[in-house]
Design an enzyme around this catalytic site. Structure first.
Site, PDB file in Angstrom:
ATOM      1  CB  ILE A  75      -6.268  -4.569 -12.212  1.00  0.00           C
ATOM      2  CG1 ILE A  75      -4.756  -4.453 -12.463  1.00  0.00           C
ATOM      3  CG2 ILE A  75      -7.056  -4.533 -13.522  1.00  0.00           C
ATOM      4  CD1 ILE A  75      -4.154  -5.471 -13.384  1.00  0.00           C
ATOM      5  CB  ALA A  96     -11.438  -4.296  -8.464  1.00  0.00           C
ATOM      6  CE  LYS A  97      -8.651 -11.977  -7.148  1.00  0.00           C
ATOM      7  NZ  LYS A  97      -9.801 -12.780  -6.721  1.00  0.00           N
ATOM      8  N   GLY A  98      -6.428  -7.452  -6.955  1.00  0.00           N
ATOM      9  CA  GLY A  98      -5.103  -6.933  -6.654  1.00  0.00           C
ATOM     10  C   GLY A  98      -4.200  -8.039  -6.160  1.00  0.00           C
TER      11      GLY A  98
END
Ligand code: NAD
Length: 416
Positions: free
Chosen positions: A59, A104-106
């Protein structure tokens, strides 16, 4: 764990900060919405021949300040709410530290301990195959988070470079040293937490760290590294815990012994010749510094009345719920907020990324000097905002970050 509550708390913090600085609704709407998100299905064959599909996410919350930056989490709880709120926190953290990164992150919804090393490698490589066009050194730069480590980043980078057909060491950070990582990265978050604690003790109480008592919840990457840095400076760490419970020693725990114990894969509840208490009892100990460094939402409206520490250093993201923040502030307890306190990891990642981009590596001492300078100036900035707005440190940190992102948005203007 209710990930929707964690998401709502993060949105609420941004809304509150935006109100304090009288941000327009148009800018606020951009700040609480995700710019882009990618959900993928990752199918692999397990060692026993079974074929299994996992849900993966990456994201981009807000990329106004630069390429996305944020970790990749392998955990059963991974869902859109959790990853979105963590991506939002990354936008705020990067802005607060004045790093040229967006948030961001995932993650992948998986219990990593249920898979073999071979299966984890397949899962990581298959994830990269699905998201490689969404990431990149000038687009979005992943790093390790819960359930992932330098080995995961090595597999990630290797797959990414093979797909692209060229070397791209700045595509991920938190890599092994041999692939362009930096020595500081693995313990950087703990180093940042311990720096903030020492700095706060000195600023607020004119107290040296060697005269302070500390309790630490969580004894993983952040908690154990913080404990080691603090015990090197002779702080008295009276309690540490992991998911199994806490150990307590009035005169101070031998941290090297405890680290040695957990690094053999043992739980703290099985340590001998030491008093055992619960995680909840650890949180209410009468200490100078309490470091929640395990999971989100551990100091809540249910237990906030029991907190006796003078300083809370939020090693974990969102360790205090929004309900607890106001009460803790009014009680006179000083909170070093997550986006400042645990920013050491992303600061070290930034130096790794810069080095890999320019193919030039500084001496470790230089990285350390620049690291501490970044942490100190962010701490001072948050303290100043807290005074200017007569507000607690947690909300002050968000205000500073929101102002920084908003000024960049205004300068850019609108495309349409
Ligand atoms: P980790 O998995 O290495 O360690 C977590 C520790 O918390 C372990 O000791 C575990 O036993 C303990 N724990 C888990 N559930 C618990 C519970 N319910 N009660 C008490 N203890 C429990 O994780 P980490 O990398 O140290 O991350 C900890 C927190 O810090 C997370 O919130 C993470 O998002 C945040 N954080 C980590 C980094 C980093 O560089 N690792 C950077 C910024 C923020």
């Amino acid at each position: 764990m209710d990930t929707k509550v964690i998401y709502d708390d993060t949105v609420c913090l941004i809304q509150k900060a935006s109100k304090s600085v009288k941000l327009s609704n148009a800018l606020l709407e951009q700040l609480i919405n995700v710019q882009k998100s990618l959900q993928v299905a990752i199918t692999i064959r397990l060692d026993n021949g079974e074929v299994k599909t996992f849900k993966g996410l990456r994201i981009h919350h807000n990329l106004i300040l630069g390429p996305g930056k944020g970790g990749i989490r392998f955990h059963e709880h991974v869902d859109t709410y959790e990853v979105t709120s963590l991506a939002m926190l990354m936008s705020l953290k990067n802005a607060l530290l004045r790093l040229p990164f967006g948030g961001a992150k995932g993650g992948i919804a998986v219990n990593p301990s249920s898979l073999s090393k071979n299966e984890l490698e397949k899962l990581t490589r298959a994830y990269v195959l699905q998201i490689h066009n969404f990431v990149g050194p000038s687009k979005d730069v992943p790093a390790p988070d819960m359930g992932t480590n330098a080995q995961t980043m090595a597999w990630f980078l290797d797959t990414y470079e093979k797909i692209k057909g060229y070397a791209s060491p700045a595509a991920v950070t938190g890599k092994p040293l041999a692939l362009g990582g930096i020595a500081l990265r693995e313990t950087a978050t703990g180093k940042g937490v311990s720096f903030c604690i020492a700095y706060a003790l000195k600023k607020l109480h004119q107290k040296e760290i060697k005269h302070a008592t500390v309790a630490i919840q969580g004894f993983g990457n952040v908690g154990a590294a913080t404990a080691l840095y603090l015990s090197d400076k002779n702080a008295k760490i009276v309690a540490v815990s992991d998911v199994s419970g806490a150990v307590y020693k009035k005169d101070g725990i031998n941290i090297k012994e405890a680290v040695d114990w957990v690094s053999q894969g043992k739980l703290l509840k099985d340590m001998q010749n030491i008093e055992h208490i619960t995680n909840e009892q650890l949180l209410s100990l009468d200490v100078d510094v309490l470091v929640p460094a395990a999971i989100e939402s551990v100091i809540t409206k249910e237990n906030m009345h029991n907190i006796q520490a003078k300083i809370i250093a939020e090693g974990a993201n969102g360790a205090l719920t929004n309900d607890a923040i106001d009460y803790i502030y009014k009680k006179g307890i000083f909170v070093i907020p997550d986006i400042l306190c645990n920013a050491g990891g992303v600061v070290a990642s930034y130096f790794e990324w810069v080095q890999c981009k320019q193919s030039f590596f500084w001496h470790e001492e230089e990285v350390e000097r620049l690291f501490l300078e970044k942490m100190r100036s962010a701490f001072d900035r948050v303290s100043q905002v807290s005074l200017d707005y007569d507000i607690d440190m947690k909300n002050a940190a968000v205000i500073d970050a929101v102002l920084h992102i908003a000024s960049s948005m205004k300068e850019r203007g609108l495309f349409f």
